[in-house]
Motif scaffolding. Sequence first.
Motif, PDB file in Angstrom:
ATOM      1  N   ALA A  20     -26.033 -13.766  26.027  1.00 55.29           N
ATOM      2  CA  ALA A  20     -27.289 -13.700  25.263  1.00 55.29           C
ATOM      3  C   ALA A  20     -28.236 -12.670  25.880  1.00 55.29           C
ATOM      4  O   ALA A  20     -28.865 -11.888  25.164  1.00 55.29           O
ATOM      5  CB  ALA A  20     -27.961 -15.072  25.205  1.00 55.29           C
ATOM      6  N   THR A  21     -28.310 -12.645  27.210  1.00 50.64           N
ATOM      7  CA  THR A  21     -29.295 -11.742  27.819  1.00 50.64           C
ATOM      8  C   THR A  21     -28.840 -10.284  27.760  1.00 50.64           C
ATOM      9  O   THR A  21     -29.674  -9.395  27.658  1.00 50.64           O
ATOM     10  CB  THR A  21     -29.617 -12.148  29.272  1.00 50.64           C
ATOM     11  OG1 THR A  21     -28.426 -12.135  30.073  1.00 50.64           O
ATOM     12  CG2 THR A  21     -30.244 -13.533  29.338  1.00 50.64           C
ATOM     13  N   LEU A  22     -27.531 -10.038  27.772  1.00 52.29           N
ATOM     14  CA  LEU A  22     -27.099  -8.642  27.609  1.00 52.29           C
ATOM     15  C   LEU A  22     -27.274  -8.194  26.160  1.00 52.29           C
ATOM     16  O   LEU A  22     -27.501  -7.016  25.888  1.00 52.29           O
ATOM     17  CB  LEU A  22     -25.671  -8.412  28.138  1.00 52.29           C
ATOM     18  CG  LEU A  22     -24.423  -8.832  27.364  1.00 52.29           C
ATOM     19  CD1 LEU A  22     -24.013  -7.805  26.319  1.00 52.29           C
ATOM     20  CD2 LEU A  22     -23.273  -9.039  28.332  1.00 52.29           C
ATOM     21  N   SER A  23     -27.212  -9.154  25.239  1.00 48.04           N
ATOM     22  CA  SER A  23     -27.474  -8.822  23.837  1.00 48.04           C
ATOM     23  C   SER A  23     -28.954  -8.493  23.637  1.00 48.04           C
ATOM     24  O   SER A  23     -29.312  -7.646  22.820  1.00 48.04           O
ATOM     25  CB  SER A  23     -27.072  -9.989  22.923  1.00 48.04           C
ATOM     26  OG  SER A  23     -25.701 -10.294  23.094  1.00 48.04           O
ATOM     27  N   ALA A  24     -29.815  -9.171  24.409  1.00 45.02           N
ATOM     28  CA  ALA A  24     -31.258  -8.901  24.336  1.00 45.02           C
ATOM     29  C   ALA A  24     -31.611  -7.586  25.029  1.00 45.02           C
ATOM     30  O   ALA A  24     -32.587  -6.928  24.681  1.00 45.02           O
ATOM     31  CB  ALA A  24     -32.040 -10.047  24.985  1.00 45.02           C
ATOM     32  N   PRO A  77     -18.122  -9.183  20.215  1.00 43.34           N
ATOM     33  CA  PRO A  77     -19.354  -9.295  19.428  1.00 43.34           C
ATOM     34  C   PRO A  77     -20.531  -9.792  20.265  1.00 43.34           C
ATOM     35  O   PRO A  77     -20.378 -10.725  21.051  1.00 43.34           O
ATOM     36  CB  PRO A  77     -18.995 -10.325  18.349  1.00 43.34           C
ATOM     37  CG  PRO A  77     -17.905 -11.151  18.957  1.00 43.34           C
ATOM     38  CD  PRO A  77     -17.144 -10.235  19.866  1.00 43.34           C
ATOM     39  N   LEU A  78     -21.678  -9.144  20.079  1.00 36.55           N
ATOM     40  CA  LEU A  78     -22.884  -9.552  20.790  1.00 36.55           C
ATOM     41  C   LEU A  78     -23.459 -10.815  20.164  1.00 36.55           C
ATOM     42  O   LEU A  78     -23.114 -11.177  19.039  1.00 36.55           O
ATOM     43  CB  LEU A  78     -23.922  -8.425  20.728  1.00 36.55           C
ATOM     44  CG  LEU A  78     -23.501  -7.093  21.369  1.00 36.55           C
ATOM     45  CD1 LEU A  78     -24.633  -6.074  21.241  1.00 36.55           C
ATOM     46  CD2 LEU A  78     -23.107  -7.268  22.833  1.00 36.55           C
ATOM     47  N   VAL A  79     -24.331 -11.466  20.897  1.00 35.40           N
ATOM     48  CA  VAL A  79     -25.068 -12.615  20.350  1.00 35.40           C
ATOM     49  C   VAL A  79     -26.069 -12.065  19.338  1.00 35.40           C
ATOM     50  O   VAL A  79     -26.771 -11.083  19.615  1.00 35.40           O
ATOM     51  CB  VAL A  79     -25.800 -13.362  21.491  1.00 35.40           C
ATOM     52  CG1 VAL A  79     -26.703 -14.451  20.929  1.00 35.40           C
ATOM     53  CG2 VAL A  79     -24.787 -13.955  22.472  1.00 35.40           C
ATOM     54  N   GLU A  80     -26.118 -12.672  18.145  1.00 26.36           N
ATOM     55  CA  GLU A  80     -27.033 -12.162  17.117  1.00 26.36           C
ATOM     56  C   GLU A  80     -28.453 -12.648  17.366  1.00 26.36           C
ATOM     57  O   GLU A  80     -28.688 -13.500  18.218  1.00 26.36           O
ATOM     58  CB  GLU A  80     -26.675 -12.666  15.716  1.00 26.36           C
ATOM     59  CG  GLU A  80     -25.270 -12.933  15.383  1.00 26.36           C
ATOM     60  CD  GLU A  80     -25.193 -13.684  14.037  1.00 26.36           C
ATOM     61  OE1 GLU A  80     -25.777 -13.201  13.048  1.00 26.36           O
ATOM     62  OE2 GLU A  80     -24.556 -14.741  14.001  1.00 26.36           O
ATOM     63  N   GLY A  81     -29.356 -12.125  16.561  1.00 21.39           N
ATOM     64  CA  GLY A  81     -30.710 -12.647  16.591  1.00 21.39           C
ATOM     65  C   GLY A  81     -31.660 -11.861  17.472  1.00 21.39           C
ATOM     66  O   GLY A  81     -32.696 -12.379  17.891  1.00 21.39           O
ATOM     67  N   PHE A  82     -31.312 -10.605  17.787  1.00 17.57           N
ATOM     68  CA  PHE A  82     -32.244  -9.745  18.516  1.00 17.57           C
ATOM     69  C   PHE A  82     -32.477  -8.463  17.722  1.00 17.57           C
ATOM     70  O   PHE A  82     -31.522  -7.877  17.201  1.00 17.57           O
ATOM     71  CB  PHE A  82     -31.697  -9.383  19.905  1.00 17.57           C
ATOM     72  CG  PHE A  82     -31.509 -10.584  20.795  1.00 17.57           C
ATOM     73  CD1 PHE A  82     -32.595 -11.201  21.399  1.00 17.57           C
ATOM     74  CD2 PHE A  82     -30.236 -11.115  21.008  1.00 17.57           C
ATOM     75  CE1 PHE A  82     -32.432 -12.316  22.207  1.00 17.57           C
ATOM     76  CE2 PHE A  82     -30.050 -12.240  21.813  1.00 17.57           C
ATOM     77  CZ  PHE A  82     -31.148 -12.844  22.411  1.00 17.57           C
TER      78      PHE A  82
END
Length: 390
Positions: free
Chosen positions: A134-138, A150-155
Amino acid sequence: MNSHIMPTYGRLAVSFSRGEGVWLWDEEGKRYLDALSGIAVCNLGHAHPQVHKAICKQSETLIHTSNLYGIPLQEKLAEKLCEKSGMENVFFSNSGAEANEAAIKIARVYGHQQGIDKPVVIVMEKSFHGRTMATLSATGNPKVQQGFTPLVEGFVHVPFNDITAIEAVISENKNCVAVLVEPIQGEGGVHIPADDYLNQIRSLCDKHQLLMMIDEIQTGIGRTGEFLAYQHNKILPDVCTIAKALGNGVPIGACLAKGTAAGILTAGMHGSTFGGNPLACSAALAVLETLDNDDLIATVHNKGEKITTSLTEKLKHITEVSNIRHKGLMIGIDLASPCMELVAKAQQHGLLISVTNEKTIRLLPPLIIDDSQIELLVTTLSTLIQEHLQ
Ligand SMILES: *Cc1c(COP(=O)(O)O)cnc(C)c1O
């Protein structure tokens, strides 16, 4: 040498066996001035006597019991942190990334409570929030994300220090629930935003009922001349994350919240086996007490000023040094071209620094650095920069 260590780090060919204050000694007995503090961790310097005493004493009685039981030291630390930050409650983690995970979970639940099924957190380009999924996706750096899709969505990423960009996303996207921002981007290249940037984000978050979440993992615990960098702006966020210097090297992180955000995570929603154990809390309490007793944070602004003015003076005739800036003891020196070699060169000359963003020399010296050490730092570094550019 590190054949059984996963090669996730490009390491310098040096190991340290001992430290004291701003100094480290390698295995051959050579001394180094540590102007990086283990990446903004050892703000009180190495082998600090109070921290040493606290963890020795604590380990004689109790290191860990788990969060299934009361932990009085954790209560005491949380109270102290809330008093110093203006926040209301705390979740303890073992690292910065985990503190941010807690913040992101708070933002998502906050969104769901308002009927938003796919909550979006606004984050910044060139930001750094950690290495978990989650934090690398942010994080706003493609290099950190490379290979992990796939990255965590929602950023949604917007340019740093650009209020209109945040406003535009909020007005277009009804799923926005929070803004997550560093007061100064550390890993991204020591980017210091406009003085009122955080104030403006605060107003926008108030206007649209978004959570303002500040990542103080690098800027916190006195680094910029206030306990937390948002205190320069005289605002309070809804959520604030800290870690790095909180335990002066003993791993501990925290997610602090207030108001609505403080009531979101309830029993069973989040946890950590180690988080806030007695050993880590004893270290953090010793750090906070030392900061208060020595009035150390009050000295940080002048120390940063001294380093940057002398560096500016010594390097003023060199056009390839394009910018020297600081907030407290978070210091960035931009060169016109990549200068990664400087890290190893400085190490050979007994000085530990880092280079971020390829062209920015970053200094994060211990807050206890004194005048003669500042002079040595400035002289060594300015000579190295001049030699490098010749
Ligand atoms: C270092 C850092 C993190 C990650 O902390 P870890 O303890 O390495 O997980 C997150 N945010 C910022 C701003 C940092 O500087």
